[in-house]
Design an enzyme around this catalytic site. Structure first.
Site, mmCIF file in Angstrom:
data_model
loop_
_atom_site.group_PDB
_atom_site.id
_atom_site.type_symbol
_atom_site.label_atom_id
_atom_site.label_comp_id
_atom_site.label_asym_id
_atom_site.label_seq_id
_atom_site.Cartn_x
_atom_site.Cartn_y
_atom_site.Cartn_z
ATOM 1 N N LYS A 11 0.875 -1.202 0.143
ATOM 2 C CA LYS A 11 -0.012 -0.010 -0.061
ATOM 3 C C LYS A 11 0.754 1.366 -0.151
ATOM 4 O O LYS A 11 2.010 1.134 -0.629
ATOM 5 C CB LYS A 11 -1.008 -0.210 1.141
ATOM 6 C CG LYS A 11 -2.142 -1.426 1.271
ATOM 7 C CD LYS A 11 -2.902 -1.666 2.044
ATOM 8 C CE LYS A 11 -3.656 -2.675 1.913
ATOM 9 N NZ LYS A 11 -4.690 -2.700 2.976
ATOM 10 N N HIS A 98 -8.334 -3.272 -5.961
ATOM 11 C CA HIS A 98 -8.486 -3.401 -4.584
ATOM 12 C C HIS A 98 -9.660 -2.555 -4.083
ATOM 13 O O HIS A 98 -10.000 -1.477 -4.524
ATOM 14 C CB HIS A 98 -7.062 -2.793 -4.145
ATOM 15 C CG HIS A 98 -6.913 -3.226 -2.591
ATOM 16 N ND1 HIS A 98 -7.449 -2.500 -1.585
ATOM 17 C CD2 HIS A 98 -6.351 -4.216 -1.866
ATOM 18 C CE1 HIS A 98 -6.877 -2.909 -0.310
ATOM 19 N NE2 HIS A 98 -6.467 -3.931 -0.557
ATOM 20 N N GLU A 100 -9.887 -0.740 -1.633
ATOM 21 C CA GLU A 100 -9.330 0.872 -1.197
ATOM 22 C C GLU A 100 -9.425 1.659 -2.573
ATOM 23 O O GLU A 100 -9.919 2.950 -2.487
ATOM 24 C CB GLU A 100 -7.727 0.821 -0.591
ATOM 25 C CG GLU A 100 -7.987 0.199 0.645
ATOM 26 C CD GLU A 100 -6.625 -0.238 1.283
ATOM 27 O OE1 GLU A 100 -5.691 0.006 0.796
ATOM 28 O OE2 GLU A 100 -6.872 -0.971 2.382
ATOM 29 N N GLU A 170 -11.135 -10.682 -1.076
ATOM 30 C CA GLU A 170 -10.777 -9.823 0.393
ATOM 31 C C GLU A 170 -12.105 -9.038 0.935
ATOM 32 O O GLU A 170 -12.439 -8.247 0.273
ATOM 33 C CB GLU A 170 -9.775 -8.757 -0.117
ATOM 34 C CG GLU A 170 -8.568 -9.194 -0.879
ATOM 35 C CD GLU A 170 -7.534 -8.025 -0.482
ATOM 36 O OE1 GLU A 170 -6.332 -8.665 0.103
ATOM 37 O OE2 GLU A 170 -7.581 -7.011 -0.978
ATOM 38 N N GLY A 176 -7.305 -4.948 7.179
ATOM 39 C CA GLY A 176 -6.713 -4.040 8.117
ATOM 40 C C GLY A 176 -7.529 -3.998 9.542
ATOM 41 O O GLY A 176 -7.033 -2.977 10.326
HETATM 42 P P1 PGA Z 1 -4.511 -6.744 5.309
HETATM 43 O O1 PGA Z 1 -4.626 -6.053 4.204
HETATM 44 O O2 PGA Z 1 -3.553 -7.695 5.455
HETATM 45 O O3 PGA Z 1 -3.684 -5.277 6.129
HETATM 46 O O4 PGA Z 1 -5.753 -6.797 6.037
HETATM 47 C C1 PGA Z 1 -4.900 -6.882 2.978
HETATM 48 C C2 PGA Z 1 -5.254 -6.193 1.612
HETATM 49 O O5 PGA Z 1 -5.822 -5.155 1.689
HETATM 50 O O6 PGA Z 1 -4.764 -6.709 0.529
#
Ligand code: PGA
Length: 253
Positions: A11, A98, A100, A170, A176
């Protein structure tokens, strides 16, 4: 046998020195400790990619990925990075869709379909992300939602093109947050996705598709998740920033 994959999504973390230190540690640990046929992928921020590539170029297990690419081939898109640029520096993969990106940059399924096309044209393997919010999980309609993400961004591909894609499931509520999906929850969705893909492309292509789990995957839960018959590895965020944790996850098959 499906390809096993562990990908680290850094990220927006790590300066140049931090990223090179982390890469060097991972290269050494993977060389010393990782046996078998797992593919390790590092997805640093764009500006670090050439130098990370330089550190991994002689390591046959470790590959380089971008975290995103633009949906246009080139042109007047200030601040954006194209799939051809990513490919030109020796990367082999690109994360697309993703959550995000979907949430903070309003990326939608149709736009992601264009990114997938450009990735494939430029010989990059798309690591295509899908997954539901907590609200959708609680509504009970999450499988339909996830299958629709796949349909709208991937099912225009020919069978040959689709067979080059990797999918990452995911659940947004697990990213996170420290709240991992249970291995049963992951397996349920992965199996449903594989079945959905089989309906479109046939059993052979579905059987060969690597489906990664992502969302608070850590050394202490990776073994159980990776033991699920339809979980072929992980897309790791937070734990990919620590060489020991990341390598331990790679060793969890
Ligand atoms: P995380 O993120 O392992 O920090 O939960 C996974 C991702 O967003 O690919």
């Amino acid at each position: 046998m499906r390809q096993k994959i562990v990908a680290g999504n850094w990220k927006m973390n790590n300066t140049l020195n931090e990223g090179l230190k982390l890469t060097t540690e991972i290269v050494n640990m993977v060389a010393d400790e990782v046996r078998g046929d797992v593919k390790v992928i590092l997805a640093p921020p764009f500006v670090l990619m050439p130098q990370v590539k330089n550190l991994i170029k002689n390591v046959d297990k470790i590959y380089l990925s971008a975290q995103n690419c633009n949906e246009n081939a080139s042109g007047a898109f200030t601040g954006e990075i194209s799939a051809s640029m990513i490919s030109s520096i020796g990367a082999t993969h690109v994360i697309i869709g993703h959550s995000e990106r979907r949430e903070y940059f309003n990326e939608n399924n149709a736009q992601l379909a264009k990114k997938v096309d450009l990735a494939l044209v430029n010989n990059l393997t798309p690591i295509f992300c899908c997954g539901e919010s907590l609200e959708i999980r609680e509504s009970g309609n999450y499988e339909t939602f996830i299958c629709n993400q796949i349909k709208e961004s991937l099912f225009h591909l020919s069978a040959e093109a689709f067979s080059k894609v990797v999918i990452a499931y995911e659940p947004i509520w697990a990213i996170g947050t420290g709240k991992t999906a249970s291995s049963q929850q992951a397996q349920e969705v992965h199996a449903a996705l594989r079945k959905y893909v089989a309906g479109q492309y046939g059993d052979a292509i579905a059987e060969n598709l690597s489906i990664l789990y992502g969302g608070s995957c850590k050394p202490d839960n990776a073994k159980e998740l990776f033991a699920c018959p339809d979980v072929d590895g992980g897309l790791i965020g937070g734990a990919s920033l620590k060489s020991r944790d990341f390598t331990d996850i790679v060793k969890s098959f």
